[in-house]
Motif scaffolding. Sequence first.
Motif: not given
Lengths: 404, 209
Positions: A195, A198-204, A222
């Motif tokens: 996830r 897919a959402s390009k959330s580097i911080d997650d 990403m």
Amino acid sequence: MHCASGAESCKGGIQFTRFQTPEGFRDLAPDDVAKYLFVEGEFRKIFGLWGYREVRTSSIDYFDIIRGGAGEGFTDSLFKVQDYDGKMLSLRGEVTTQIARMLTSKARDEGRLFYISNCIRYLETRTLLQREFWQAGAELIGGRTVAADAEAIALAIAALQSLGIGDVYVDIGNVALFQLAADSLGIGDNCAIRRAVASKSIDDLRKLTESDRIKEALSYMMMKRGGPEIVREFSEVTGVGKEYPEYFDGLFALLDAYGCRGRVTIDLSTLREMKYYNGTVFDIYSGGLGVPIGGGGRYDCMMREFGLEAKATGFAVSVDLCVRLIEKGMGKGFGGGAKEVPARIMYRDGFQGEAVLMARRFRAEGKACTVEEFDESKEGFVVGPDGIMAWAGSGEDRKVEGRR
Amino acid sequence: MKGIIIAVPNKGRLKEPACRLLGGAGIKRIDDERAYLSNTTAEAVQILSVRAADIPVYVYHGIADMGITGRDIISETALEVYELADLGFGACDLVVAVSADSSYRKPSDLPSGSKLATEFPNVAKRYFNDLGVQVEVITLRGAVEIAPVLGLAEAIVDLSSTGKTLEKNGLKTIGTIMTSSARLICNRISYKTNYARIKALVEALRRGC
């Protein structure tokens, strides 16, 4: 009707007006249909020019067959009905699985197929798509992987360009390369990590793993966008997929030859919903719209599900979104065919037969016309005791031309 | 230059820190306070002021290219948008809480058929579905924490940053569904078609976090 709760709304059952269609479904009026026919006609022309033949798949299919091809998650969104013998059926929700089935039975010798078809799924209508939506797609069976992948991508771009939509781009990823990297990094089916990618959330991603190797590899996947050099660097960073740089070099060389330079970008976090994809996948989009217009990819594995050792790739684009883009002024318009008004042949009392004869002559010459009772407020030709005359409707100078 | 529209909450706990962050990056509203869409001190950047809960919708449809809103809200709408940065502020937990005197100690202790009040019906349903516990979700628009006391529901799913509001209303937390904070989100197509500018903006905003 008995109603335990005694609620007011129970009195008349479900409340709706007689003008409504169920949520996510709609009737298309003649002006709408003309727009759809224009888009579909352009697609037919392009697909034909590329040597693709049209197929129509069945509206209802065995649920288990579709589930085998498209996967559990997808089949949740299908409308289902039961056959008289208890078998579960589903309404057509996508076409690729059906085409794979067709290739193993009715169309064994075909290599290039296309369809323009409606599909029905329980989609949330806020995502721009209706629950009944129209899509056009092409499937390419066999051939060398790199050549077929390039053809599918180039055809998708050509189809949209035929509508005058100049602002068309494609993002390319590869699910097999993603899986290789995921396996090598030991993240397998980690949903949270997928996830985040897919959402390009580097911080997650940073919070989900301690491993610098995973962080480096996935951040690269990403955030980088570009040409085949992206894959070369990714392969060096992760140490997996050594054969992929060469494949992407070949793919981009061919896409250049197709005139797609500047329209295709590699973004390795491009992944697609259907489980049947097993190689290069792509999203098709245009700057004029906030959501992708379509997408596709390679699905050799599904062919194997149907017992066929064949390679296959393809794509689908949303006809609804193409119509919407042209309505927004992003294309070349609807080709003027959107409103063709037939000539009106009106008869006075006793001259209906003559009017019909005249209509037959019109139609024999390929001119559209209708036959109606005389109405002085309407324009058209009038057939009566004075012969035939052109009529300009009520107002001044009605009689334009007389003819015996 | 192609313009960029950034959607920012027009009220609530995220509004002030979001405006401060943008201001630090040289993006300040210059039009009337009441204007929904305002030009800014940055060239070709506009600010769209709307409710935080609606921001994923504007961004998903590409009306706004980027937006600042809570992770909790993004999850609730379940719309596909890129989350380009965790901005750090607005941190809170989305928790399951019950009456302090209740014997339930974790969410899976709740019996099937329990009534659950929340402003986050979709997140709550998904969470309890995954747990295999069937709950009856009652959607409220605020003051969720009074629902158990008034007998409307046995449990609630609500945001909690310090736990004090829950405590004051005689509630205790029995589980955390997610940790939320403000996110910088981006439309998936804008990201691709306006990559260089969006990348520069993300870097500028990250420096201000």
